[in-house]
Design a protein around this motif. Structure first.
Motif: not given
Lengths: 207, 101
Positions: B49-53, B66-78
């Motif tokens: 809902s937030y990122f529209g994935h 869940h499995r790796e402990g972290r995930s990069v869910v988005a990137s972009g300008p600061r």
């Protein structure tokens, strides 16, 4: 006993007993009080008189070379309370960066959460609890904040602890505060799970 | 992250070296960390809902957290990354900002 959230033609609906609604509303109020107290504590710290002399004192002490570093606006430290730390997390793994970010953003995050929790309390005034598409995420966020708070109080910091709490709640009659909190945690978890399952079901498929 | 019963907490991974006050135009990553409280269904819903994935992408990211402990869910300008992190905090997720290499 409550009936889970489900999608209806007019949003989401859960049938809850009045004592369940009162209890949940009370938990929301507790989280609001915690967040407000954090805001007041930070405001008090910011207006402490000695702060305004810090710059002056450094100058008097002849720390001219350090003035640049000293002029940097101080960040805001994370909350010491475990529940508040979960509700208002650091935005960086670097403590200095996190403190700077917190100075700019924590107040508005607290306000957002307080508004969500107040809206949830409103929704809990009526039976059955009915949420529009717009209200459902707000209610869900508030439920989550209640869960985070209970989780911190129950020291749920890993999977094993979460399972212990689950088992504790399954035993029936709660005799201790921990057992009572475990039941509340399991109840709010179940409510949230049913709400978001229903929301995911009606979410339009990918374009 | 947890199912209705809870799951692993994989804290840590402080190997990043966030430089403060350097070029603000460099891209930033939004990282979501695993925790034993947030429900898998909830996390997947937030990503959708937030990122529209897409359903699939949100599910994959959720499983990675869940499995790796972290995930990069988005990137972009600061500025955008800051908004994302604050929004994720609003949802109660443990999210941080990280400078891209």
């Amino acid at each position: 006993m409550a009936r889970a959230f489900r999608a209806t033609t007019r949003g989401y609906r859960a049938d809850m007993e009045s004592h369940e609604r009162r209890l949940l509303s009370h938990l929301c109020a507790d989280v609001i009080t915690m967040l407000e107290a954090r805001g007041e504590a930070l405001n008090d710290a910011a207006t402490e008189p000695q702060d305004s002399f810090a710059h002056f004192r450094r100058e008097l002490a002849g720390l001219g070379a350090d003035l640049d570093a000293g002029d940097e606006i101080p960040g805001v430290e994370p909350p010491e309370d475990a529940a508040l730390a979960l509700l208002l997390p650091d935005a960086s793994t670097d403590p200095v960066e996190a403190a700077q970010f917190r100075r700019l953003s924590e107040a508005s995050l607290r306000e957002t959460k307080i508004a969500d929790l107040r809206a949830a309390r409103m929704a809990l005034e009526s039976e059955p609890v009915t949420l529009t598409e717009e209200q459902a995420p707000v209610f869900g966020r508030a439920l989550n904040d209640v869960r985070l708070t209970l989780a911190a109080r129950l020291n749920i910091d890993d999977e094993a602890a979460a399972e212990r709490v689950h088992d504790m709640a399954g035993r029936g009659k709660a005799a201790t505060t921990d057992e009572f909190m475990a039941e509340l945690y399991t109840f709010t978890t179940w409510l949230q799970e049913t709400l978001f399952s229903a929301m995911l079901d009606v979410m339009p498929e990918d374009e | 992250m947890s199912s209705a019963q809870g799951s692993t907490l994989t804290e840590g991974g402080t190997d990043l070296d966030l430089q403060i006050g350097v070029l603000t135009s460099r891209p930033y990553k939004v990282v979501v960390w695993n925790d034993p409280v947030n429900l898998m269904s909830y996390v997947a819903w937030v990503f959708r809902s937030y990122f529209g994935h897409s359903r699939e992408k949100a599910h994959q990211l959720m499983l990675q957290v869940h499995r790796e402990g972290r995930s990069v869910v988005a990137s972009g300008p600061r500025e955008k990354a800051e908004r994302d992190v604050t929004a994720l905090h609003g949802y109660g997720l443990q999210a941080t900002l990280e400078e891209s290499e």
